[in-house]
Design a protein around this motif. Structure first.
Motif, PDB file in Angstrom:
ATOM      1  N   ALA A  11      65.425 -31.980   7.747  1.00  0.00           N
ATOM      2  CA  ALA A  11      65.868 -33.072   8.623  1.00  0.00           C
ATOM      3  C   ALA A  11      64.806 -34.162   8.698  1.00  0.00           C
ATOM      4  O   ALA A  11      65.120 -35.361   8.601  1.00  0.00           O
ATOM      5  CB  ALA A  11      66.184 -32.537  10.021  1.00  0.00           C
ATOM      6  N   THR A  24      72.506 -37.160   7.271  1.00  0.00           N
ATOM      7  CA  THR A  24      73.737 -36.440   7.595  1.00  0.00           C
ATOM      8  C   THR A  24      73.501 -34.939   7.532  1.00  0.00           C
ATOM      9  O   THR A  24      72.571 -34.464   6.875  1.00  0.00           O
ATOM     10  CB  THR A  24      74.845 -36.812   6.597  1.00  0.00           C
ATOM     11  N   THR A  25      74.357 -34.190   8.214  1.00  0.00           N
ATOM     12  CA  THR A  25      74.226 -32.732   8.167  1.00  0.00           C
ATOM     13  C   THR A  25      74.425 -32.230   6.739  1.00  0.00           C
ATOM     14  O   THR A  25      73.763 -31.266   6.335  1.00  0.00           O
ATOM     15  CB  THR A  25      75.216 -32.040   9.124  1.00  0.00           C
ATOM     16  N   GLU A  36      76.149 -26.165   5.787  1.00  0.00           N
ATOM     17  CA  GLU A  36      76.194 -26.905   7.052  1.00  0.00           C
ATOM     18  C   GLU A  36      76.452 -25.954   8.213  1.00  0.00           C
ATOM     19  O   GLU A  36      75.905 -26.139   9.299  1.00  0.00           O
ATOM     20  CB  GLU A  36      77.281 -27.986   7.006  1.00  0.00           C
ATOM     21  N   TYR A  40      74.403 -25.210  12.159  1.00  0.00           N
ATOM     22  CA  TYR A  40      74.954 -25.084  13.506  1.00  0.00           C
ATOM     23  C   TYR A  40      74.722 -23.698  14.110  1.00  0.00           C
ATOM     24  O   TYR A  40      74.942 -23.508  15.303  1.00  0.00           O
ATOM     25  CB  TYR A  40      76.436 -25.466  13.502  1.00  0.00           C
ATOM     26  N   LYS A  46      73.461 -32.397  15.861  1.00  0.00           N
ATOM     27  CA  LYS A  46      72.406 -33.226  15.283  1.00  0.00           C
ATOM     28  C   LYS A  46      71.369 -33.635  16.317  1.00  0.00           C
ATOM     29  O   LYS A  46      70.192 -33.720  16.014  1.00  0.00           O
ATOM     30  CB  LYS A  46      73.018 -34.489  14.642  1.00  0.00           C
ATOM     31  N   LEU A 108      74.440 -40.526  19.554  1.00  0.00           N
ATOM     32  CA  LEU A 108      73.193 -39.770  19.425  1.00  0.00           C
ATOM     33  C   LEU A 108      72.295 -39.954  20.636  1.00  0.00           C
ATOM     34  O   LEU A 108      71.721 -38.985  21.138  1.00  0.00           O
ATOM     35  CB  LEU A 108      72.438 -40.178  18.161  1.00  0.00           C
TER      36      LEU A 108
END
Length: 191
Positions: A11, A24-25, A36, A40, A46, A108
């Motif tokens: 990240a 992006t994920t 992905e 999670y 995010k 966000l």
């Protein structure tokens, strides 16, 4: 290195390479060599992942504040404050990319604010801690008793934030970071 650490590293790298909107994920998962879905399992969203990048990968102000607190009444106050000022400048310089992206994305920043509130954290905390250190130094007789510790802490941290921000746009004329930090601290401590 564990999966969580790999994801945080990926990240951070994605943010540095593509900005927060491009992190992006899917891109993060690819860089972390995982799915992905696995992202999670370690992070709710995010926002939580980006908060982990800020907290765990940015140069931390916590240790610098703890050193400052431990030195209250001892050592060279100016030198201690200059060292802290350089740490704060380093933090803001590295955090600019992620902070700018968060501020530019309403979803966000809303999620990030909620996470900060839930954890009792945020950009105001180092200012409050620094103000407490300045008050302790006032009680030790090393800082002018008339100094408004809250305003002084805000000014010092604000100066660091401002310099980090300006340096993203232009090559700063004049002093290098160490000379600048010494000048700011000298102004703060002037009686």
């Amino acid at each position: 290195m564990g999966t969580r650490e790999r994801i945080i590293d990926a990240a951070e790298q994605a943010i540095q390479e593509f900005g927060i909107s491009g992190a992006t994920t899917k891109r993060i998962a690819k860089q972390a060599a995982c799915s992905e879905a696995l992202l999670y399992k370690h992070f709710v969203g995010k926002e939580e992942l980006f908060l982990a990048v800020v907290i765990e990968r940015m140069p931390a102000l916590g240790p610098a504040l703890e050193e400052l607190r431990a030195a209250v009444g001892r050592g060279d106050l100016r030198a201690n404050l200059v060292t802290f000022t350089l740490a704060a400048l380093g933090f803001y310089t590295r955090a600019q990319g992620i902070a700018g992206g968060l501020l530019g994305d309403p979803a966000l920043i809303t999620g990030f604010r909620a996470l900060l509130a839930e954890r009792g954290s945020g950009p105001h905390v180092p200012i409050q801690v620094l103000a407490g250190v300045l008050r302790d130094e006032q009680r030790a007789g090393r800082v002018d008793a008339a100094l408004d510790a809250d305003a002084a802490a805000s000014m010092l941290m604000g100066a660091c934030f401002h310099r980090a921000n300006l340096a993203r746009f232009v090559d700063l004329p004049g002093h290098g970071d160490e000379e600048w930090a010494a000048a700011v601290v000298g102004t703060l401590l002037r009686r």
